[in-house]
Design a protein around this motif. Structure first.
Motif, mmCIF file in Angstrom:
data_model
loop_
_atom_site.group_PDB
_atom_site.id
_atom_site.type_symbol
_atom_site.label_atom_id
_atom_site.label_comp_id
_atom_site.label_asym_id
_atom_site.label_seq_id
_atom_site.Cartn_x
_atom_site.Cartn_y
_atom_site.Cartn_z
ATOM 1 N N LEU A 56 0.889 -1.164 0.124
ATOM 2 C CA LEU A 56 -0.034 -0.358 0.177
ATOM 3 C C LEU A 56 0.501 1.156 -0.098
ATOM 4 O O LEU A 56 0.540 2.400 -0.817
ATOM 5 N N VAL A 80 -8.925 1.651 1.766
ATOM 6 C CA VAL A 80 -8.074 1.971 3.088
ATOM 7 C C VAL A 80 -8.678 2.208 4.312
ATOM 8 O O VAL A 80 -8.025 1.760 5.341
ATOM 9 N N VAL A 84 -7.300 0.656 7.224
ATOM 10 C CA VAL A 84 -7.054 1.151 8.858
ATOM 11 C C VAL A 84 -8.345 0.394 10.512
ATOM 12 O O VAL A 84 -7.240 -0.085 11.088
ATOM 13 N N GLU A 143 -1.550 1.668 9.326
ATOM 14 C CA GLU A 143 -2.249 2.577 10.027
ATOM 15 C C GLU A 143 -1.204 3.525 9.725
ATOM 16 O O GLU A 143 -2.064 4.602 9.186
ATOM 17 N N CYS A 146 -1.202 3.992 6.046
ATOM 18 C CA CYS A 146 -2.831 4.482 5.562
ATOM 19 C C CYS A 146 -3.479 6.560 5.988
ATOM 20 O O CYS A 146 -4.240 6.301 5.549
ATOM 21 N N ALA A 161 -9.077 8.446 6.389
ATOM 22 C CA ALA A 161 -8.901 7.461 5.862
ATOM 23 C C ALA A 161 -10.031 7.271 3.845
ATOM 24 O O ALA A 161 -10.545 7.997 4.208
#
Length: 161
Positions: A56, A80, A84, A143, A146, A161
């Motif tokens: 990502l 996303v 999260v 986390e 993101c 997010a």
């Protein structure tokens, strides 16, 4: 959405270390043998989340630079947001499991001389602590990946997010 508090994770792990130590101390003789492979699924989840974070991060970096990776479209915002939520839940699960395995470790290490089962259980508990910490770290990294830069009107400490 707020970030996971590192302080909360540490407090959770420490509290559960003490609680699981009390339970293991009281019921160690009645517990089933702890096999070395019990914490392995946690390690696999940590690997999956670390891989997702790496992938990502590359996709978001490419998207921010206005270039798309071959065979990939833009990153879906809902993906996303889901990642999260997964990352935050996994961070708490990792903290819980760290505390539980550390509590087992607190009981088995001093008993290495007296109990034959303590040796195998100590190996399992060490592996459990290491893999649970790995899950927590991978989840916090996911986390972090993101995060979207906040606007001026967003609340402080939040994640978009």
């Amino acid at each position: 959405m707020n970030q996971v508090s590192r302080r909360d994770l540490v407090a959770l792990a420490l509290g559960l270390t003490f609680a699981s130590w009390l339970v293991v101390r009281a019921a160690y003789g009645e517990l089933a043998a702890l096999r070395w492979w019990l914490p392995v699924p946690v390690g696999l989840l940590a690997l999956a989340e670390a891989g997702a974070a790496r992938s990502l991060a590359a996709r978001l970096a490419a998207q921010r630079e206005r270039r798309l990776l071959p065979g990939r479209g833009p990153v879906e915002p809902l993906l996303v947001a889901r990642l999260v939520v997964l990352a935050q839940a996994s961070a708490y699960v990792g903290a819980v499991l760290t505390g539980v395995w550390a509590g087992v470790l607190l009981h088995t290490v001093p008993a290495l001389d007296r109990l034959t089962a303590a040796r195998g259980d100590t190996v399992t508990a060490v592996l459990g602590v290491v893999l649970a910490v790995a899950l927590t770290v991978a989840a916090l990294w996911l986390e972090h990946v993101c995060k979207v830069p906040l606007d001026d009107d967003d609340p402080p400490g939040g994640i978009r997010a």
